[in-house]
Motif scaffolding. Sequence first.
Motif, PDB file in Angstrom:
ATOM      1  N   ILE A  86      -0.019  -1.822 -10.992  1.00  0.00           N
ATOM      2  CA  ILE A  86       0.218  -2.585 -12.468  1.00  0.00           C
ATOM      3  C   ILE A  86       1.436  -3.335 -11.509  1.00  0.00           C
ATOM      4  O   ILE A  86       1.988  -3.766 -12.041  1.00  0.00           O
ATOM      5  CB  ILE A  86       0.640  -1.507 -12.939  1.00  0.00           C
ATOM      6  N   GLN A  87       1.798  -2.711  -9.802  1.00  0.00           N
ATOM      7  CA  GLN A  87       3.180  -3.136  -9.526  1.00  0.00           C
ATOM      8  C   GLN A  87       2.898  -3.764  -7.681  1.00  0.00           C
ATOM      9  O   GLN A  87       1.788  -2.940  -7.734  1.00  0.00           O
ATOM     10  CB  GLN A  87       4.286  -2.931  -9.200  1.00  0.00           C
ATOM     11  N   GLY A  92       5.847  -8.834  -3.124  1.00  0.00           N
ATOM     12  CA  GLY A  92       5.728  -7.056  -3.043  1.00  0.00           C
ATOM     13  C   GLY A  92       7.304  -5.817  -1.821  1.00  0.00           C
ATOM     14  O   GLY A  92       7.176  -5.372  -1.806  1.00  0.00           O
ATOM     15  N   ASP A  93       6.967  -7.144  -1.449  1.00  0.00           N
ATOM     16  CA  ASP A  93       7.603  -7.121   0.531  1.00  0.00           C
ATOM     17  C   ASP A  93       8.397  -8.007   0.398  1.00  0.00           C
ATOM     18  O   ASP A  93       8.220  -8.476   1.698  1.00  0.00           O
ATOM     19  CB  ASP A  93       6.267  -6.435   1.569  1.00  0.00           C
ATOM     20  N   PRO A  94       9.511  -7.777   0.044  1.00  0.00           N
ATOM     21  CA  PRO A  94      10.576  -9.117   0.340  1.00  0.00           C
ATOM     22  C   PRO A  94      11.115  -8.965   1.999  1.00  0.00           C
ATOM     23  O   PRO A  94      10.971  -9.794   2.249  1.00  0.00           O
ATOM     24  CB  PRO A  94      11.573  -9.028  -1.139  1.00  0.00           C
ATOM     25  N   HIS A 118      -2.390 -13.167  -0.428  1.00  0.00           N
ATOM     26  CA  HIS A 118      -3.227 -14.060  -0.962  1.00  0.00           C
ATOM     27  C   HIS A 118      -3.243 -12.939  -2.337  1.00  0.00           C
ATOM     28  O   HIS A 118      -2.977 -13.437  -2.860  1.00  0.00           O
ATOM     29  CB  HIS A 118      -4.255 -14.656  -0.064  1.00  0.00           C
ATOM     30  N   ASP A 119      -3.640 -11.919  -1.615  1.00  0.00           N
ATOM     31  CA  ASP A 119      -4.138 -11.162  -3.685  1.00  0.00           C
ATOM     32  C   ASP A 119      -2.823 -10.965  -3.429  1.00  0.00           C
ATOM     33  O   ASP A 119      -3.123 -11.163  -5.507  1.00  0.00           O
ATOM     34  CB  ASP A 119      -5.171 -10.176  -2.733  1.00  0.00           C
ATOM     35  N   VAL A 120      -1.616  -9.990  -3.132  1.00  0.00           N
ATOM     36  CA  VAL A 120      -0.966  -9.422  -4.323  1.00  0.00           C
ATOM     37  C   VAL A 120      -0.418 -10.916  -4.902  1.00  0.00           C
ATOM     38  O   VAL A 120      -0.034 -10.542  -5.812  1.00  0.00           O
ATOM     39  CB  VAL A 120      -0.436  -8.990  -3.268  1.00  0.00           C
ATOM     40  N   GLU A 121       0.426 -12.071  -3.747  1.00  0.00           N
ATOM     41  CA  GLU A 121       0.926 -13.312  -4.537  1.00  0.00           C
ATOM     42  C   GLU A 121       0.462 -13.896  -5.539  1.00  0.00           C
ATOM     43  O   GLU A 121       1.403 -14.714  -6.487  1.00  0.00           O
ATOM     44  CB  GLU A 121       1.342 -13.667  -3.559  1.00  0.00           C
ATOM     45  N   TYR A 149       1.516  -1.831  -4.005  1.00  0.00           N
ATOM     46  CA  TYR A 149      -0.025  -1.762  -2.969  1.00  0.00           C
ATOM     47  C   TYR A 149       1.139  -2.020  -1.553  1.00  0.00           C
ATOM     48  O   TYR A 149       0.105  -1.332  -0.620  1.00  0.00           O
ATOM     49  CB  TYR A 149      -0.279  -3.434  -2.710  1.00  0.00           C
ATOM     50  N   VAL A 150       2.024  -1.835  -1.070  1.00  0.00           N
ATOM     51  CA  VAL A 150       3.223  -2.555  -0.209  1.00  0.00           C
ATOM     52  C   VAL A 150       2.939  -0.967   0.357  1.00  0.00           C
ATOM     53  O   VAL A 150       2.749  -0.206   1.087  1.00  0.00           O
ATOM     54  CB  VAL A 150       4.881  -2.837  -0.432  1.00  0.00           C
ATOM     55  N   GLU A 151       3.246   0.314  -0.699  1.00  0.00           N
ATOM     56  CA  GLU A 151       2.838   1.169  -0.218  1.00  0.00           C
ATOM     57  C   GLU A 151       2.026   2.027  -0.393  1.00  0.00           C
ATOM     58  O   GLU A 151       2.011   3.005   1.059  1.00  0.00           O
ATOM     59  CB  GLU A 151       3.804   2.343  -1.384  1.00  0.00           C
TER      60      GLU A 151
END
Length: 999
Positions: A393-394, A449-451, A439-442, A398-400
Amino acid sequence: MAASSNAEQTQLQDMEEEDAGMEEREMESDEGEEEGMGVENSDEDEEDDSSEDEKENEAEIQRLEEQLSINAFDYNCHVDLIKLLKQEGELFRLRKARQKMSELFPLTEEIWLDWLKDEIRLTEEEPNREKVYELFERAVKDYICPDIWLEYAQYSIGGMGSPGGIDRVRSIFERAVTAVGLHMTKGQMVWEAYREFENAILSTVQPPPGRIPSHEEQEMLKTQLERIHTLFRRQLAIPLMDMEGTYAEYEEWSEHGVPETVMHQYKKALQQMEKCKPFEEALMVAETPKLAEYQAYIDFELKEGDPARIQITFERALSENCLVPDMWAKYTTYLDRQLKFKDLVLSTHERAVRNCPWTMGLWKSYLLALERHGADHQTVSDVFEKALNAGFIQATDYVEIWQAYLDYLRRRVDFSKESSKELEELRAAFSRSLDYMKHDVEERFGESGDPSCIIMQIWARIEALHCKNMQKARELWDSIMTKGNAKYANMWLEYYNLERSYGDSIHCRKALHRAVQCTSDYPEHVCEVLLSFERVEGSLEDWDFAVQKTETRLNRINEQRAKAAEKEANLARQEDERAEQRRKAKVEKKAQKKVQKGTRAGEKRKAEQDDYQDEWNEDAGPKRHRGNADQPTDEYMETETGPFGKATPPGYKPAPPATKKAPQGAAAAPPAHRQNEDNLELRNDNSSVFVSNLAYTLEEPEAKLRTLFETCGPIKQIRPIFTGKGSFRGYGYVQFESPVSVPEALKLDRRDVGGRPVFVSPCVDKNKNPDFKVFKYNTMMEKHKIFISGLPFSCTKEQLAEICKNHGTIKEVRLVTYRSGKPKGLAYVEFADETQASQAVLKMDGIEVEGNKISVAISNPPRRNATDKPGSSRPTGDAMPRQVYGARGKGRTQLSMLPRSLHRQSAPTGKVENGSAADGEPASAAGNAAGEPKQLSNSDFAKMLLNIVDVALWKNKRMVRIYAVPISVIPCFRGSMSTRLVLHINKILFVYRILGKHV
């Protein structure tokens, strides 16, 4: 895992073949029956009715199957489909539906027992028992359920006649007592069933009376008796409910009494049961899900330190709270750190992610556990792919999870070799992770999610440290800086430290010079680092160039900061000036009010002595009672209104409806609401609340308000507000004896009264606090609250709570309505924590409620405008000009009904309308400077009204006729006023009487 999946597929194919054969046999038997029965049937009507029901059920089944083809993770849809198929007796489709659901979700105890009982009835033949055994093995893996284990053991007893059947039954019973034998309330059932089975075996090995047993028979008998003794001893050493009955049974059964060691263990277990009894009793009386009670029980067992009891307590809690990620995380952490048994740990992790697939932390722990226990690479990769498809949900989740998987791949690489398959796989995974984020997450979350580009930083460090490839590391850091990170000092210092550790001084100097040029948050710190570097390693030319560059950059930064500070100071000064102008305007208004009151007091007319004035009073409406000119006007609140809109003229007392002329000599009793207004000194805003949004047609508003608020505390007075004609305005005031009652009254906000939500707010004088505004709901993201749209208008709070209660503990349900009380089809549901709200979003989004497809999301209201926020000052007429519409207002046609001769002429340059120039006021006021008309006072309006209203007396009827009043006159009143007020004859006459003008 792959082997178990193949086994399930094989089992499903076998079931389909068997079902096909059964359907063919049933069709043949049905055809034979039809040939024997003929076409006549006396129950044709009943068959027609049943066929209609079957058609309806079939349509519903097809709808559910179609919905599952769109969203296979709809849990409730799976349950409804299984119920319908069982009702229709569709064996093949029922098996298939259960199989699909079991592949996606762990099944509850009830669903497993229904499935198992159906299969047991259908597979009575010996060869088919193995399929049921396989089904039981799958069932006992989902949850630790004593009833399923007991059913499994009892079913195995039916096959004890086959070769090795008795040993198989004993093996199942041993596994059952190991799994659930410590269950304090239900474990006793399994122990007793085990003893009954052994007693049945004992009866078969005992010799008949009168016959001397052989040596082998004696050995078998002795062995069987020892088995039963052992079962009694094992059970009595465990704290279980009704231990006393088991002990008494053992005393009666044993020929030599109870041994001392067994008695000692029994007493010890009895003491342990007494310690656990309060927790068991709390669970018995608690309502589902009993999370707090289980948590207390688990904490107690953790202090006691018995691993077996800790495990069974966790399993009991999870069987009733399977969708609580924190409980699974606590259980898996305990197993990872304490027990460390591979099969137990990995199976528990797998069950955790099946129950809570949306929780990233559980997947991360699962990957670590697989690596810790030496799982093969393919298994770890498969689990990671499942995690990517779990639907977090965040974006940060996905980054973690990518970080966890990349860490695992990095630990597989042998960096002593220049190149290897594992290293290439690691680099490919890093590249794939960046593409996945982009692509997918953005696309899904609107952000990567990874600025800070953590993944790219890790990759660059690995390339620099392990692979000695600084060129690749520099390329990665260039990409990091182009993604908006070049303005942050910490990012440049990270790059500088990398070059300092694994690069050379030339690239260190380049990095610091670029940092000085680009950094905007902490430029002083970067400049200091550059100068420190040049002190240690630079030449004189390098030092001079660094000093010159840093001084130039800092001077530019200081100039920018000075400009920004000056701009902020100007804005603050302008805001102070506007506030001062508003304050002066209020003071001038108050002064004008006092002057006008003194003028009206000196210009009293003797209307009672005029014959035609009496008829005027009857035609014009309620009589105006003028107040005392010396009475202060600050006691009136802006929201207590008279017939003109918001501000009631000083001294105004509204008359009750249908007031007739009292006979001469009779004393008229003052109305109730007028009596309340006479006691102005008794009012106290601190102990009062303002009640609004009531229906204008509400009967007996004072009685209704008293009934609503009497539970909050003693009421001193209730002041409903009426118009000049005595009709209720829809709001009023409730004053309590003590301010303590006010918070309780505010809790009744939006309580339904007469089909409308009543608004209850603090009683505040807006003349003294013009910026006061109440908005009690949060305008930021609330992760523990969900927002539901698309609800049917007929949906009630109770119905919505019933829908949501399966996904967690509900704290509050709020339906959004219009001011009239009609629903908008929107709602907010607050859960106990963020996890429950997230689960509700996943499970409820897209479901249908009474034919409406609803949308569910985490509550994140849009930002409110600055003018709508509580405490913000709304723009005045000077700052935001009122839109000027035609003579008929904003709606319909803009055709003016005012004669051209009465149109206002634009004032010549240098002159100010409404006598402001004559009064000595400068023409460059704030309003006029902007080219806008200045707001008129009451005296200005009186002069204008006499100039623009065409008045004609009808002598025969003694009435006044108003042709037209321009719309531009309306803003001169304090507050907004409807155009209908100007066109209403009686109220215009009322205005004339206030102004003291004779017609």
